[in-house]
Design a protein around this motif. Structure first.
Motif: not given
Length: 518
Positions: A61-62, A67-70, A88-89
Motif C-alpha cells: 500500500v505505501p 518514489r516508485f509511483d508516477w 498509483p502507477r
C-alpha cells in the motif's frame, strides 16, 4: 540514467520498447527468445530489484506515492464530492506489477467476446485463453483453463487470515456460492485469490519475464530515462526522443517502436508527438503530425468503495499474503448475464481519507472493499500544457452512469449483510463506517465519499475499427508504420477484473504479431 548490463547506449536498435510493465516485458522476452534482433528497453523509473517494500506482499500500500509511483491523480469531480483520488502507477522495472496488490485475475470469458464483437477481430475468449495460459506457472498445474511453466508464478494463500476465511465461509449465506478458482470456467462466486507471490515474495513481471534474459547481449535495459516524443518520418515512426542524464537524445528503431508506457503515459507520449485529436493539440501549440481523435478518449476504471469498516472483537494479528486473501464476485441484480460486483477483505483499516474524517475508524478494525467490475462510466485524459512534465486532466467520470451507482448501492448492502453472518461471529463487533444501516440516499452519499480506484486505468488508445480507435486488432497504430502499442490503453471495454493479467495477455499477443507467430 543507467543500463543494467553497463552496455553503452547505441544510436539505433531493431526494436525499442518504451515502458517495462506488464504489457512491455512479454514483448521484450519473446523478441529476445525468438529473433536475433537487438532490443532497447526504456524505463523512466529505477530497477527496484532487492527493495524490501516491493518484495514484501503485505507492504504494497505505501508504494503508492513513493518514489516508485508516477504520482498521478484523478481530477476532482462533483460525482465524488470534489475529492482528489490518487492513481498509483508503477515507475520501476515491472511497472505497476511491482507496486500493485499482487492479484492475477482474468475476469469473465464474456468480457473478451465483447471485445471481438466491438470490432477487435480475433480477441474473443477462445483466442485469448492460450495467451493467458502461456504467461502462467499456476501452482495447480496445467488444466483446460490454467497454464504451467510460464514466466509468472501464481499461488494461493498457504494460511488464510481469519477475515479472509470468514468472507469465504459466509458468502453462501448471502447467496454467493463457493468456487475453486476465479480463473477457471467462471468467475462468479467466492474463492481464494490468485497471487503473484512465490516463496513469500512478490513475483512481478520483471521477476518473471525480464530477469531470466538480462544477460543477453542483444538486450539493453535503460532505466531513469524519460521518453519525450516519438520520432516520425512522414507516416513512419523511426525512434524516440528521450532524456539521458537529463539531456535529450534521439535513438532510432530500425524495425518497430513498441509503446508500453501505460494508459496514462502512452496517450501523453502520442499527443506530445503530434498524434491525437487536432482540436485538443492545437490549443496547446502542438503541431498535428497524425490526426487520431481517439487518443485520450474512452478512459475507463473500476470504482472501489473503500470501505465497509468493521470493529473487531479481538486483535487480528500480523497481516498475511497481500493483506487480503479471498475474492467475491456476484450479480448486483439477478437478471444480469454475468457478475458485475466484487469484494475482498482487508486485514485492517482501508477507508478513504474522507471516510476517516466522517467516521470513527480507530482501534482494532477490519475492512471489506467492494467495487464495480462491470462499470459503464467513461471518461478522458487531456494534457493541459505541452510540457512533457506538465499537469494532466485525468477524469474517469466515476458514478456518471446511474446503473453504476445502483449496482454499488446493492453491493454495499450485500457486504453489510455478510458482516452479520455466522462466519463473522468471532470477529464482528459492529460497524465503524458506516456505523449503521443506511437509507438508499445515505448509501449514495457514503459511496460518493468512499469512492476510490482499483488502479485499473485503461482504454485511452483503444483497439478497434471505429472513428475513435487508435490501434487495429494487431495493435498497430492506425495510419502509421513502425508503431505498436502494448498496454492497458488499447483495451476497448474494461474487463471485469484486475488489469495485470489482461495486459500481460496483450503483451504476449503483441509479441506474436511482431514475430510472425500469429
Amino acid at each position: 540514467m543507467s543500463t543494467l548490463s553497463a552496455r553503452p547506449l547505441e544510436k539505433a536498435y531493431d526494436y525499442i520498447v518504451v515502458g517495462a510493465g506488464s504489457g512491455g516485458l512479454p514483448v521484450v522476452r519473446r523478441l529476445i527468445e525468438r529473433t536475433d534482433a537487438t532490443v532497447l528497453l526504456i524505463e523512466a523509473g529505477e530497477t527496484g530489484f532487492g527493495v524490501p517494500e516491493i518484495e514484501d506482499p503485505a507492504a504494497w500500500v505505501p508504494l503508492g506515492r513513493s518514489r516508485f509511483d508516477w504520482g498521478y491523480d484523478y481530477t476532482p469531480s462533483p460525482l465524488v464530492n470534489g475529492r482528489t483520488i490518487g492513481i498509483p502507477r508503477g515507475k520501476v522495472l515491472g511497472g505497476s506489477s511491482a507496486i500493485n496488490a499482487l492479484m492475477w485475475y482474468r475476469g469473465n470469458p464474456a468480457d473478451y467476446d465483447a471485445w471481438d464483437a466491438a470490432g477487435c477481430d480475433g480477441w474473443g475468449w477462445s483466442s485469448v485463453l492460450p495467451y493467458f495460459k502461456r504467461a502462467e506457472d499456476w501452482e495447480g498445474g496445467e488444466t483446460t483453463f490454467r497454464g504451467a511453466g510460464g514466466p509468472l508464478r501464481l499461488t494461493t494463500s498457504r494460511n488464510l487470515h481469519p477475515v479472509a476465511s470468514a468472507m469465504l465461509e459466509g458468502a453462501g449465506d448471502v447467496g454467493i456460492r463457493a468456487i475453486a478458482d476465479p480463473n477457471g470456467e467462471t468467475n462468479e462466486g467466492a474463492a481464494p485469490s490468485n497471487f503473484n507471490i512465490a516463496e513469500g515474495r512478490r513475483f512481478s513481471s520483471a521477476d518473471g519475464y525480464l530477469k531470466p534474459i538480462l544477460s543477453n547481449p542483444r538486450l539493453t535495459v535503460l532505466t531513469g530515462s524519460h521518453v519525450l516524443t516519438l520520432l516520425l518520418d512522414g507516416t513512419t515512426c523511426t525512434g524516440i526522443r528521450h532524456l539521458v542524464d537529463g539531456q535529450p537524445v534521439e535513438t532510432r528503431a530500425t524495425t518497430q517502436v513498441i509503446l508500453s508506457a501505460g494508459a496514462i503515459n502512452t496517450p501523453r507520449i502520442l499527443m506530445l508527438s503530434g498524434i491525437g485529436d487536432p482540436a485538443e493539440l492545437a490549443p496547446l501549440g502542438i503541431p498535428v503530425r497524425h490526426a487520431l481523435p481517439g487518443v485520450g478518449k474512452n478512459l475507463q476504471d473500476h470504482p472501489l468503495v473503500q470501505a465497509i469498516v468493521c470493529k473487531a472483537k479481538q486483535p487480528l494479528g500480523e497481516p498475511r499474503d497481500n493483506g487480503g486473501g479471498t475474492m467475491l464476485n456476484w450479480k448486483s441484480r439477478p437478471d444480469l448475464v454475468q457478475a458485475d460486483v466484487h469484494a475482498f477483505p482487508v486485514q485492517g483499516n482501508s477507508a478513504e481519507p474522507r471516510v476517516r474524517e466522517l467516521y470513527d475508524t480507530s482501534g482494532e478494525v477490519f475492512s471489506m472493499g467492494v467495487g464495480l467490475m462491470h462499470s459503464k462510466s467513461v471518461g478522458h485524459l487531456r494534457m493541459l500544457s505541452s510540457d512533457p512534465f506538465g499537469p494532466l486532466d485525468i477524469q474517469p467520470n466515476y458514478l456518471a452512469e446511474r446503473q453504476d451507482l445502483e449496482a454499488l448501492v446493492s453491493a454495499v448492502g450485500t457486504i453489510m449483510d455478510l458482516a452479520e453472518t455466522k462466519a463473522f461471529s468471532d470477529l464482528f463487533a459492529g460497524f465503524a463506517a458506516p456505523e449503521r444501516r443506511l437509507s438508499k440516499a445515505e448509501t449514495v452519499e457514503f459511496i460518493r465519499n468512499a469512492c476510490g480506484t482499483f488502479f485499473h486505468t485503461s482504454g485511452t488508445a483503444k483497439m478497434g475499427r471505429d472513428a475513435l480507435s487508435v490501434v487495429d486488432p494487431r495493435l498497430k497504430v492506425h495510419g502509421l508504420d513502425g508503431l505498436t502499442i502494448s498496454d492497458a490503453s488499447v483495451i476497448p471495454i474494461i474487463p471485469t477484473c484486475n488489469t495485470h493479467a489482461p495486459v500481460t495477455m496483450i503483451g504476449e499477443r503483441a509479441a506474436d504479431f511482431l514475430t510472425g507467430q500469429d
